[in-house]
Design a protein around this motif. Structure first.
Motif, PDB file in Angstrom:
ATOM      1  N   GLY A 138      12.599  65.572  35.634  1.00 45.07           N
ATOM      2  CA  GLY A 138      11.561  66.334  36.307  1.00 45.07           C
ATOM      3  C   GLY A 138      10.474  65.464  36.903  1.00 45.07           C
ATOM      4  N   PRO A 139       9.645  66.063  37.748  1.00 44.63           N
ATOM      5  CA  PRO A 139       8.651  65.294  38.504  1.00 44.63           C
ATOM      6  C   PRO A 139       7.352  65.051  37.746  1.00 44.63           C
ATOM      7  CG  PRO A 139       8.628  67.576  39.239  1.00 44.63           C
ATOM      8  CD  PRO A 139       9.692  67.475  38.167  1.00 44.63           C
ATOM      9  N   VAL A 140       7.142  65.718  36.606  1.00 39.50           N
ATOM     10  CA  VAL A 140       5.831  65.638  35.946  1.00 39.50           C
ATOM     11  C   VAL A 140       5.777  64.433  35.005  1.00 39.50           C
ATOM     12  CG1 VAL A 140       4.183  66.850  34.487  1.00 39.50           C
ATOM     13  CG2 VAL A 140       5.641  68.141  36.080  1.00 39.50           C
ATOM     14  N   ASP A 141       4.780  63.617  35.191  1.00 41.85           N
ATOM     15  CA  ASP A 141       4.607  62.428  34.347  1.00 41.85           C
ATOM     16  C   ASP A 141       4.408  62.862  32.900  1.00 41.85           C
ATOM     17  OD1 ASP A 141       3.765  60.193  32.981  1.00 41.85           O
ATOM     18  OD2 ASP A 141       2.486  59.459  34.592  1.00 41.85           O
ATOM     19  N   PRO A 142       5.354  62.545  32.021  1.00 43.26           N
ATOM     20  CA  PRO A 142       5.243  63.011  30.634  1.00 43.26           C
ATOM     21  C   PRO A 142       4.121  62.329  29.862  1.00 43.26           C
ATOM     22  CG  PRO A 142       7.229  61.703  30.942  1.00 43.26           C
ATOM     23  CD  PRO A 142       6.594  61.815  32.276  1.00 43.26           C
ATOM     24  N   SER A 143       3.579  61.236  30.384  1.00 43.74           N
ATOM     25  CA  SER A 143       2.457  60.605  29.685  1.00 43.74           C
ATOM     26  C   SER A 143       1.176  61.403  29.908  1.00 43.74           C
ATOM     27  CB  SER A 143       2.276  59.152  30.140  1.00 43.74           C
ATOM     28  OG  SER A 143       1.851  59.092  31.475  1.00 43.74           O
ATOM     29  N   ALA A 144       1.219  62.372  30.806  1.00 43.39           N
ATOM     30  CA  ALA A 144       0.105  63.311  30.964  1.00 43.39           C
ATOM     31  C   ALA A 144       0.433  64.627  30.266  1.00 43.39           C
ATOM     32  CB  ALA A 144      -0.172  63.555  32.451  1.00 43.39           C
ATOM     33  N   GLY A 145       1.551  64.673  29.540  1.00 42.10           N
ATOM     34  CA  GLY A 145       1.955  65.912  28.873  1.00 42.10           C
ATOM     35  C   GLY A 145       2.393  65.622  27.454  1.00 42.10           C
ATOM     36  N   PRO A 146       3.670  65.875  27.152  1.00 45.14           N
ATOM     37  CA  PRO A 146       4.123  65.766  25.759  1.00 45.14           C
ATOM     38  C   PRO A 146       4.018  64.360  25.170  1.00 45.14           C
ATOM     39  CG  PRO A 146       5.985  66.124  27.249  1.00 45.14           C
ATOM     40  CD  PRO A 146       4.743  66.338  28.051  1.00 45.14           C
ATOM     41  N   LEU A 147       3.971  63.336  26.002  1.00 49.39           N
ATOM     42  CA  LEU A 147       3.896  61.966  25.481  1.00 49.39           C
ATOM     43  C   LEU A 147       2.489  61.389  25.626  1.00 49.39           C
ATOM     44  CD1 LEU A 147       7.295  60.561  26.822  1.00 49.39           C
ATOM     45  CD2 LEU A 147       6.794  61.490  24.556  1.00 49.39           C
ATOM     46  N   GLN A 148       1.527  62.276  25.779  1.00 50.89           N
ATOM     47  CA  GLN A 148       0.146  61.825  25.987  1.00 50.89           C
ATOM     48  C   GLN A 148      -0.318  60.902  24.859  1.00 50.89           C
ATOM     49  OE1 GLN A 148      -2.457  65.113  26.779  1.00 50.89           O
ATOM     50  NE2 GLN A 148      -3.639  63.866  28.221  1.00 50.89           N
ATOM     51  N   GLY A 149      -0.973  59.830  25.247  1.00 50.87           N
ATOM     52  CA  GLY A 149      -1.516  58.901  24.264  1.00 50.87           C
ATOM     53  C   GLY A 149      -0.551  57.835  23.793  1.00 50.87           C
ATOM     54  N   LEU A 150       0.701  57.935  24.228  1.00 49.51           N
ATOM     55  CA  LEU A 150       1.698  56.971  23.747  1.00 49.51           C
ATOM     56  C   LEU A 150       1.869  55.784  24.683  1.00 49.51           C
ATOM     57  CD1 LEU A 150       4.412  59.430  22.412  1.00 49.51           C
ATOM     58  CD2 LEU A 150       2.739  58.118  21.096  1.00 49.51           C
ATOM     59  N   GLY A 151       1.317  55.875  25.888  1.00 56.20           N
ATOM     60  CA  GLY A 151       1.464  54.783  26.844  1.00 56.20           C
ATOM     61  C   GLY A 151       1.594  55.326  28.253  1.00 56.20           C
ATOM     62  N   GLY A 152       2.051  54.473  29.146  1.00 59.74           N
ATOM     63  CA  GLY A 152       2.218  54.886  30.534  1.00 59.74           C
ATOM     64  C   GLY A 152       3.570  54.433  31.064  1.00 59.74           C
ATOM     65  N   PHE A 153       3.860  54.850  32.298  1.00 54.53           N
ATOM     66  CA  PHE A 153       5.152  54.560  32.917  1.00 54.53           C
ATOM     67  C   PHE A 153       4.980  53.676  34.153  1.00 54.53           C
ATOM     68  CE2 PHE A 153       6.106  58.405  30.493  1.00 54.53           C
ATOM     69  CZ  PHE A 153       7.342  58.116  29.957  1.00 54.53           C
ATOM     70  N   PRO A 154       4.843  52.365  33.981  1.00 53.79           N
ATOM     71  CA  PRO A 154       4.803  51.486  35.150  1.00 53.79           C
ATOM     72  C   PRO A 154       6.179  51.415  35.813  1.00 53.79           C
ATOM     73  CG  PRO A 154       4.910  50.191  33.151  1.00 53.79           C
ATOM     74  CD  PRO A 154       4.783  51.627  32.716  1.00 53.79           C
ATOM     75  N   GLU A 155       6.197  51.097  37.088  1.00 57.87           N
ATOM     76  CA  GLU A 155       7.468  50.842  37.773  1.00 57.87           C
ATOM     77  C   GLU A 155       8.236  49.755  37.023  1.00 57.87           C
ATOM     78  OE1 GLU A 155       8.736  52.331  40.384  1.00 57.87           O
ATOM     79  OE2 GLU A 155       6.999  53.605  40.857  1.00 57.87           O
ATOM     80  N   MET A 156       9.583  49.833  37.068  1.00 64.15           N
ATOM     81  CA  MET A 156      10.394  48.890  36.285  1.00 64.15           C
ATOM     82  C   MET A 156      10.116  47.438  36.689  1.00 64.15           C
ATOM     83  SD  MET A 156      12.548  48.484  33.812  1.00 64.15           S
ATOM     84  CE  MET A 156      13.383  50.032  33.480  1.00 64.15           C
ATOM     85  N   ARG A 157       9.925  47.173  37.982  1.00 65.85           N
ATOM     86  CA  ARG A 157       9.661  45.783  38.383  1.00 65.85           C
ATOM     87  C   ARG A 157       8.351  45.275  37.788  1.00 65.85           C
ATOM     88  NH1 ARG A 157      12.663  47.633  42.624  1.00 65.85           N
ATOM     89  NH2 ARG A 157      14.046  46.166  43.694  1.00 65.85           N
ATOM     90  N   GLU A 158       7.344  46.151  37.790  1.00 65.98           N
ATOM     91  CA  GLU A 158       6.050  45.783  37.227  1.00 65.98           C
ATOM     92  C   GLU A 158       6.178  45.606  35.715  1.00 65.98           C
ATOM     93  OE1 GLU A 158       1.836  48.037  36.452  1.00 65.98           O
ATOM     94  OE2 GLU A 158       3.026  48.724  38.164  1.00 65.98           O
ATOM     95  N   ALA A 159       6.892  46.525  35.075  1.00 67.69           N
ATOM     96  CA  ALA A 159       7.074  46.434  33.621  1.00 67.69           C
ATOM     97  C   ALA A 159       7.786  45.143  33.255  1.00 67.69           C
ATOM     98  CB  ALA A 159       7.868  47.643  33.123  1.00 67.69           C
ATOM     99  N   ALA A 160       8.813  44.793  34.027  1.00 69.53           N
ATOM    100  CA  ALA A 160       9.589  43.594  33.705  1.00 69.53           C
ATOM    101  C   ALA A 160       8.728  42.344  33.798  1.00 69.53           C
ATOM    102  CB  ALA A 160      10.784  43.486  34.649  1.00 69.53           C
ATOM    103  N   ALA A 161       7.732  42.391  34.644  1.00 71.60           N
ATOM    104  CA  ALA A 161       6.866  41.220  34.818  1.00 71.60           C
ATOM    105  C   ALA A 161       5.885  41.055  33.662  1.00 71.60           C
ATOM    106  CB  ALA A 161       6.106  41.325  36.142  1.00 71.60           C
ATOM    107  N   ILE A 162       5.601  42.125  32.922  1.00 73.56           N
ATOM    108  CA  ILE A 162       4.587  42.034  31.869  1.00 73.56           C
ATOM    109  C   ILE A 162       5.161  42.176  30.458  1.00 73.56           C
ATOM    110  CG2 ILE A 162       2.714  42.821  33.367  1.00 73.56           C
ATOM    111  CD1 ILE A 162       2.994  45.623  32.131  1.00 73.56           C
TER     112      ILE A 162
END
Lengths: 310, 310
Positions: free
Chosen positions: A91-115
């Motif tokens: 689905g289109p809704v960012d789950p870090s603003a919903g059921p996964l709130q407070g657990l982290g965020g969803f960076p793009e995979m390329r950005e995540a891989a860099a950090i």
């Protein structure tokens, strides 16, 4: 070549348990293990949390992940006997603003891989490739009926015609062409029109049926730059989860420096001495920006600077 | 590694014309060219004729082939500007006993590859891989609708959902494990239960998403023989049209000779010194038969005998 993971997305630490994951009972036991963990993927992006030691994959207990994300599960392997899964949120809704709130965020995979630490990036990339494959392979290519997941996500079976389907891994040759006929050796970079200003990288292309690695490499250089390859040397490889390539890193000697970019794949090319390549990597080249650290192209360029020869 | 085709099915001499084959008008011109040739494939087997200089692919004028085989056409490439196609005969009836009578016969592809000139085997193998792919990919894996062939057979397009599908090339690592800790170095061969008596070969397995070549090689050796790999060296590669693997030939040093065949993939293993491997290749080993000449496993074994080291 030692086994150390010199390229990003390499170094997945899990035991894939390739034999045991074929057993549904064993898989069910793993999922019931209270130590079972799950990473979360949403739109190809991993759930990442900040910790005292920097960004890390955010792991949920599998049973908690299942409560939040009831479908789309993947068995990734064992980590010191702890079962490791990935779950995909649809689905289109960012789950870090919903059921996964407070657990982290969803960076793009390329950005995540860099950090992320290398093992985290490798596990997340593996999960992304599998979920991408599943998204494009819900139906049997042999008969058109819906297929079903099996082996913890590593196979799909068509109940209608019995066909089995396995995840794709698409081999790509990626190479620095090297010309030694001038005053000093130079390597070839090219740029695609869509890239950020100044960015140049190694040439690359998908291998086709009926080709060796060396033949595919020579064809790509001929097609994209009009140059004839006389020899090829393997350097290293990289799993690349966009969506699931095997990048095969090569050096290829060519017999001329009269490179002619084809203007479809490449709009421009440049020959770089080792000193010029070093400047690119250090960010001091006046016009050319090197490929980013997560790309095997940068590994190849660094190897060239460090004296790797074809 | 020079570009010479050291492995069977390598050395396809055609210019694949990868850019131009995307143009339907250009493709139609090629098919209308009176010099256009076609090989014939039936059940994965090539039409082969006897000539004064030995077995060769039997080439038909494309227009003749089209009259006999009205469907299932594939553009293979250009050979000195002459367009080269392959046509596939469907159905269970051997066409060399019917419409293609007197033009040759249809040996199994492995048998054909052993007797044909290298370029003929390479072209036939490429055609077989493409036809096999088409046979298993008539439907869109993303939505289940029938897809249509494009680019002379090198792509399939789904009119319903717009997905594009490209031929699979499945990378496989195939390797000789090498143990140097004994009196002299030895290489590891294994055998599958289904093989002919005495036959042994290199270990091998499909690469999975999220793995480097080196990691896939190490995993296979661990899974099949219980050994730990400490380093990997690339040797050569081979397109393998059963149905469309990329065989990636490797040498892998291991830290023990305590090999334990897994009894699923492998029923037995053997360690061979260079002298023993030479005897296998020469057919004088008392118990072990080497892999056949068309297999890259034999190339690796020969390289080992010739002094290639990990």
């Amino acid at each position: 070549m030692a086994l150390s993971a010199i390229n990003t997305f390499a170094g997945n630490p899990l035991d894939r348990a390739g034999d045991r994951r074929n057993d549904p009972d064993w898989l069910a036991e793993q999922a019931d293990n209270p130590d079972a963990l799950a990473m979360v993927i949403w739109q190809g992006k991993p759930l990442v949390e900040e910790t005292n030691t920097g960004p890390r994959l955010a792991w949920l207990a599998l049973k908690h992940a299942r409560a939040v994300v009831p479908d789309r599960e993947l068995f990734l392997g064992l980590w010191n006997d702890a079962p490791v899964f990935a779950v995909e949120v649809e689905g289109p809704v960012d789950p870090s603003a919903g059921p996964l709130q407070g657990l982290g965020g969803f960076p793009e995979m390329r950005e995540a891989a860099a950090i992320l630490p290398g093992p985290d990036a490798a596990m997340a990339g593996t999960a992304k490739s599998l979920f991408d494959w599943r998204a494009r392979h819900g139906f049997c290519s042999a008969c058109g009926q819906e297929s079903e997941t099996a082996c913890g996500g590593w196979k799909r079976i068509c109940a209608a015609c019995g066909s089995e389907h396995f995840p794709r891994v698409d081999p790509v040759t990626i190479m620095l062409a090297i010309y030694k006929g001038g005053d000093e050796p130079r390597c070839l970079l090219g740029r695609q029109a869509a890239w950020p200003a100044g960015r140049m990288s190694a040439l690359a292309g998908f291998l086709e049926p009926g080709e060796t690695i060396e033949e595919g490499c020579a064809r790509e250089i001929e097609e994209e730059a009009g140059l004839t390859v006389t020899s090829v040397r393997y350097h290293s490889s990289q799993p690349w989860p966009f969506p699931s390539q095997l990048m095969i890193g090569l050096f290829a000697e060519v017999d001329s420096d009269d490179a002619r970019p084809d203007q479809t794949e490449l709009e421009a090319v440049a020959w770089l001495t080792r000193a010029e390549a070093k400047a690119c990597l250090e960010g001091t080249h006046p016009t050319i920006k090197a490929p980013p650290p997560i790309a095997i192209a940068r590994t190849l360029l660094q190897a060239w600077v460090d004296g790797f020869d074809v």
